[in-house]
Design a protein around this motif. Structure first.
Motif, PDB file in Angstrom:
ATOM      1  N   LYS A  71       0.848  -1.196   0.000  1.00  0.00           N
ATOM      2  CA  LYS A  71       0.000   0.000   0.000  1.00  0.00           C
ATOM      3  C   LYS A  71       0.883   1.245   0.000  1.00  0.00           C
ATOM      4  N   PRO A  72       0.499   2.271  -0.748  1.00  0.00           N
ATOM      5  CA  PRO A  72       1.241   3.531  -0.688  1.00  0.00           C
ATOM      6  C   PRO A  72       1.155   4.107   0.729  1.00  0.00           C
ATOM      7  N   LYS A  73       2.272   4.649   1.200  1.00  0.00           N
ATOM      8  CA  LYS A  73       2.331   5.259   2.529  1.00  0.00           C
ATOM      9  C   LYS A  73       2.167   6.763   2.386  1.00  0.00           C
ATOM     10  N   ASP A 125      -6.798   0.980   0.989  1.00  0.00           N
ATOM     11  CA  ASP A 125      -5.791   0.773  -0.047  1.00  0.00           C
ATOM     12  C   ASP A 125      -4.547   1.639   0.145  1.00  0.00           C
ATOM     13  N   ILE A 126      -4.488   2.367   1.273  1.00  0.00           N
ATOM     14  CA  ILE A 126      -3.326   3.182   1.613  1.00  0.00           C
ATOM     15  C   ILE A 126      -2.979   2.970   3.079  1.00  0.00           C
ATOM     16  N   GLU A 127      -1.760   3.346   3.434  1.00  0.00           N
ATOM     17  CA  GLU A 127      -1.324   3.283   4.834  1.00  0.00           C
ATOM     18  C   GLU A 127      -0.995   4.698   5.287  1.00  0.00           C
ATOM     19  N   ALA A 134      10.221   8.778   4.351  1.00  0.00           N
ATOM     20  CA  ALA A 134       9.909   7.346   4.450  1.00  0.00           C
ATOM     21  C   ALA A 134       8.592   6.978   3.777  1.00  0.00           C
ATOM     22  N   VAL A 135       7.908   7.962   3.220  1.00  0.00           N
ATOM     23  CA  VAL A 135       6.589   7.702   2.633  1.00  0.00           C
ATOM     24  C   VAL A 135       6.610   7.920   1.119  1.00  0.00           C
ATOM     25  N   ASP A 136       5.512   7.533   0.497  1.00  0.00           N
ATOM     26  CA  ASP A 136       5.354   7.773  -0.939  1.00  0.00           C
ATOM     27  C   ASP A 136       4.813   9.173  -1.209  1.00  0.00           C
ATOM     28  N   VAL A 137       3.921   9.641  -0.315  1.00  0.00           N
ATOM     29  CA  VAL A 137       3.308  10.959  -0.458  1.00  0.00           C
ATOM     30  C   VAL A 137       3.289  11.645   0.902  1.00  0.00           C
ATOM     31  N   ALA A 138       3.732  12.899   0.932  1.00  0.00           N
ATOM     32  CA  ALA A 138       3.628  13.726   2.132  1.00  0.00           C
ATOM     33  C   ALA A 138       2.673  14.863   1.798  1.00  0.00           C
ATOM     34  N   ASN A 194      14.655  12.113  -0.286  1.00  0.00           N
ATOM     35  CA  ASN A 194      14.202  10.968  -1.064  1.00  0.00           C
ATOM     36  C   ASN A 194      13.542  11.495  -2.335  1.00  0.00           C
ATOM     37  N   THR A 195      14.177  11.269  -3.470  1.00  0.00           N
ATOM     38  CA  THR A 195      13.663  11.817  -4.728  1.00  0.00           C
ATOM     39  C   THR A 195      12.367  11.152  -5.186  1.00  0.00           C
TER      40      THR A 195
END
Length: 83
Positions: free
Chosen positions: A3-5, A28-30, A51-55, A73-74
């Motif tokens: 799941k995307p974080k 479907d997300i965390e 540490a996440v996919d989206v902030a 993190n790029t």
């Protein structure tokens, strides 16, 4: 499939609470949370942002600019819902 974080920086404010309440209903997300006592801890915020996919930023302008400066993190995506 993982799941995307998602981390909401400023989740205790009005906008952050509204976004959190909507996203928290999804399976479907965390959602990644910061401890209330560490919300103003720049080191902890930077760690979570990277540490996440989206902030999602729900902050005053200066704090949002600061949060963006933490990104190393790029692959992390920033969604700025700040003022």
């Amino acid at each position: 499939m993982t799941k995307p974080k998602i981390f909401i920086d400023g989740e205790s404010g009005t906008t952050g609470l509204q976004i959190y309440s909507r996203l928290n209903q999804r399976d479907d997300i965390e959602l990644v949370n910061i401890e209330a006592s560490r919300r103003r801890d720049s080191t902890e915020r930077a760690k979570l942002i990277n540490a996440v996919d989206v902030a999602i930023l729900c902050l005053p302008d200066d704090a949002a600019r600061e949060a963006v400066s933490f990104v190393s993190n790029t692959k992390v995506k920033i969604l700025d819902a700040s003022t």
